[in-house]
Design an enzyme around this catalytic site. Structure first.
Site, PDB file in Angstrom:
ATOM      1  N   CYS A 120      -1.472   0.692   7.360  1.00 12.20           N
ATOM      2  CA  CYS A 120      -2.911   0.381   7.450  1.00 12.20           C
ATOM      3  C   CYS A 120      -3.270  -0.853   6.625  1.00 12.20           C
ATOM      4  O   CYS A 120      -3.423  -1.954   7.156  1.00 12.20           O
ATOM      5  CB  CYS A 120      -3.758   1.576   7.018  1.00 12.20           C
ATOM      6  SG  CYS A 120      -3.595   3.027   8.085  1.00 12.20           S
ATOM      7  N   ARG A 121      -3.414  -0.690   5.317  1.00  9.25           N
ATOM      8  CA  ARG A 121      -3.978  -1.755   4.488  1.00  9.25           C
ATOM      9  C   ARG A 121      -3.057  -2.955   4.311  1.00  9.25           C
ATOM     10  O   ARG A 121      -3.488  -4.107   4.497  1.00  9.25           O
ATOM     11  CB  ARG A 121      -4.365  -1.191   3.106  1.00  9.25           C
ATOM     12  CG  ARG A 121      -5.508  -0.203   3.157  1.00  9.25           C
ATOM     13  CD  ARG A 121      -5.611   0.599   1.875  1.00  9.25           C
ATOM     14  NE  ARG A 121      -4.469   1.485   1.695  1.00  9.25           N
ATOM     15  CZ  ARG A 121      -4.252   2.233   0.631  1.00  9.25           C
ATOM     16  NH1 ARG A 121      -5.099   2.173  -0.388  1.00  9.25           N
ATOM     17  NH2 ARG A 121      -3.203   3.026   0.563  1.00  9.25           N
ATOM     18  N   SER A 122      -1.794  -2.711   3.925  1.00 11.64           N
ATOM     19  CA  SER A 122      -0.948  -3.880   3.605  1.00 11.64           C
ATOM     20  C   SER A 122      -0.565  -4.711   4.838  1.00 11.64           C
ATOM     21  O   SER A 122      -0.541  -5.943   4.732  1.00 11.64           O
ATOM     22  CB  SER A 122       0.278  -3.493   2.766  1.00 11.64           C
ATOM     23  OG  SER A 122       1.114  -2.599   3.439  1.00 11.64           O
ATOM     24  N   ASP A 156      -8.071   3.856   0.776  1.00 12.22           N
ATOM     25  CA  ASP A 156      -7.152   4.310   1.823  1.00 12.22           C
ATOM     26  C   ASP A 156      -7.964   4.817   3.020  1.00 12.22           C
ATOM     27  O   ASP A 156      -8.720   5.772   2.894  1.00 12.22           O
ATOM     28  CB  ASP A 156      -6.296   5.437   1.221  1.00 12.22           C
ATOM     29  CG  ASP A 156      -5.287   5.991   2.195  1.00 12.22           C
ATOM     30  OD1 ASP A 156      -5.334   5.637   3.390  1.00 12.22           O
ATOM     31  OD2 ASP A 156      -4.442   6.786   1.749  1.00 12.22           O
ATOM     32  N   CYS A 209       0.872  -1.185   0.000  1.00  7.28           N
ATOM     33  CA  CYS A 209       0.000   0.000   0.000  1.00  7.28           C
ATOM     34  C   CYS A 209       0.904   1.229   0.000  1.00  7.28           C
ATOM     35  O   CYS A 209       2.077   1.131  -0.389  1.00  7.28           O
ATOM     36  CB  CYS A 209      -0.962  -0.021   1.180  1.00  7.28           C
ATOM     37  SG  CYS A 209      -0.174  -0.011   2.804  1.00  7.28           S
ATOM     38  N   ASN A 219       2.285   1.423   4.389  1.00  5.95           N
ATOM     39  CA  ASN A 219       2.587   0.138   5.065  1.00  5.95           C
ATOM     40  C   ASN A 219       2.267   0.185   6.559  1.00  5.95           C
ATOM     41  O   ASN A 219       2.926  -0.454   7.369  1.00  5.95           O
ATOM     42  CB  ASN A 219       4.050  -0.287   4.825  1.00  5.95           C
ATOM     43  CG  ASN A 219       4.358  -1.736   5.214  1.00  5.95           C
ATOM     44  OD1 ASN A 219       5.471  -2.052   5.596  1.00  5.95           O
ATOM     45  ND2 ASN A 219       3.383  -2.621   5.137  1.00  5.95           N
TER      46      ASN A 219
HETATM   47  P1  4NP Z   1      -1.800   2.762   4.063  1.00  8.54           P
HETATM   48  O1  4NP Z   1      -2.461   4.110   4.652  1.00  8.54           O
HETATM   49  O2  4NP Z   1      -1.235   3.128   2.717  1.00  8.54           O
HETATM   50  O3  4NP Z   1      -2.952   1.831   3.971  1.00  8.54           O
HETATM   51  O4  4NP Z   1      -0.742   2.347   5.070  1.00  8.54           O
HETATM   52  C1  4NP Z   1      -1.812   5.335   4.709  1.00  8.54           C
HETATM   53  C2  4NP Z   1      -0.899   5.573   5.723  1.00  8.54           C
HETATM   54  C3  4NP Z   1      -0.299   6.803   5.809  1.00  8.54           C
HETATM   55  C4  4NP Z   1      -0.590   7.780   4.880  1.00  8.54           C
HETATM   56  C5  4NP Z   1      -1.488   7.537   3.861  1.00  8.54           C
HETATM   57  C6  4NP Z   1      -2.096   6.306   3.775  1.00  8.54           C
HETATM   58  N1  4NP Z   1       0.017   9.055   5.011  1.00  8.54           N
HETATM   59  O5  4NP Z   1      -0.334   9.944   4.189  1.00  8.54           O
HETATM   60  O6  4NP Z   1       0.862   9.277   5.869  1.00  8.54           O
END
Ligand code: 4NP
Length: 164
Positions: free
Chosen positions: A14-16, A127, A9, A12
């Site tokens: 939340c989703r992944s 996201d 993602c 790294n």
């Molecule tokens: P992820 O979520 O890609 O599912 O881990 C996010 C985590 C952090 C951010 C964006 C999405 N950020 O903008 O910091």
């Protein structure tokens, strides 16, 4: 040699990591932990070294009773060589991964996670970072569906020969 899956993602956190840990849970239940290995990474480096986001951790614990383990790392070019299948959470992640492989040598290893959904029709895992609890709940539900489909795919398409 085990079959190696990498979930990717943006951050790294939340989703992944949720996908990695849900998949490990299903793999364990299927007694395939020696045959299928999972890891996760982010295309961005903002959160390197951090554990999964607490909101995702709490939601995974509440919905599935699983603990999210791991430390964020950034996706790197050698991942393209070292993993058998790379699962991008959304189209931006997918494109960022392909951009690291201009020759297209590894393109057939890279897929969208939602391609493996059994009952959901969404094409991307949204996201949840700037969202609320309902967004995190939705991600877990979607990932569980996709991980179930992915496990079936890996067993059917990739491991059959090794089980025979
Ligand atoms: P992820 O979520 O890609 O599912 O881990 C996010 C985590 C952090 C951010 C964006 C999405 N950020 O903008 O910091």
């Amino acid at each position: 040699m085990p079959y190696k899956l990498l979930f990717v993602c943006l951050g790294n956190i939340c989703r992944s990591p949720a996908a990695e840990n849900i998949m490990n849970h299903l793999i364990f239940q299927s007694n395939l932990s020696e045959q299928i290995l999972c890891d996760s990474a982010g295309t961005a480096g903002y959160h390197i070294g951090r554990p999964p986001d607490q909101r995702m951790t709490i939601t995974a614990a509440e919905q599935l009773g699983i603990k999210l383990c791991g430390q964020a790392r950034q996706f790197k070019h050698s991942d393209l060589k070292n993993f058998d299948l790379i699962l991008a959470m959304d189209r931006a992640n997918y494109q960022d991964i392909l951009d690291l492989d201009p020759s297209g040598q590894y393109w057939n290893k890279v897929r969208l996670m939602c391609d493996f959904c059994l009952s959901h029709s969404l094409k991307e895992v949204p996201d949840p970072y700037y969202g609320g609890p309902e967004n995190f709940n939705h991600v877990i539900e979607l990932l569980l569906d996709a991980c179930n489909g992915l496990l079936q795919y890996v067993i059917n398409q990739k491991l059959v020969a090794r089980f025979e």
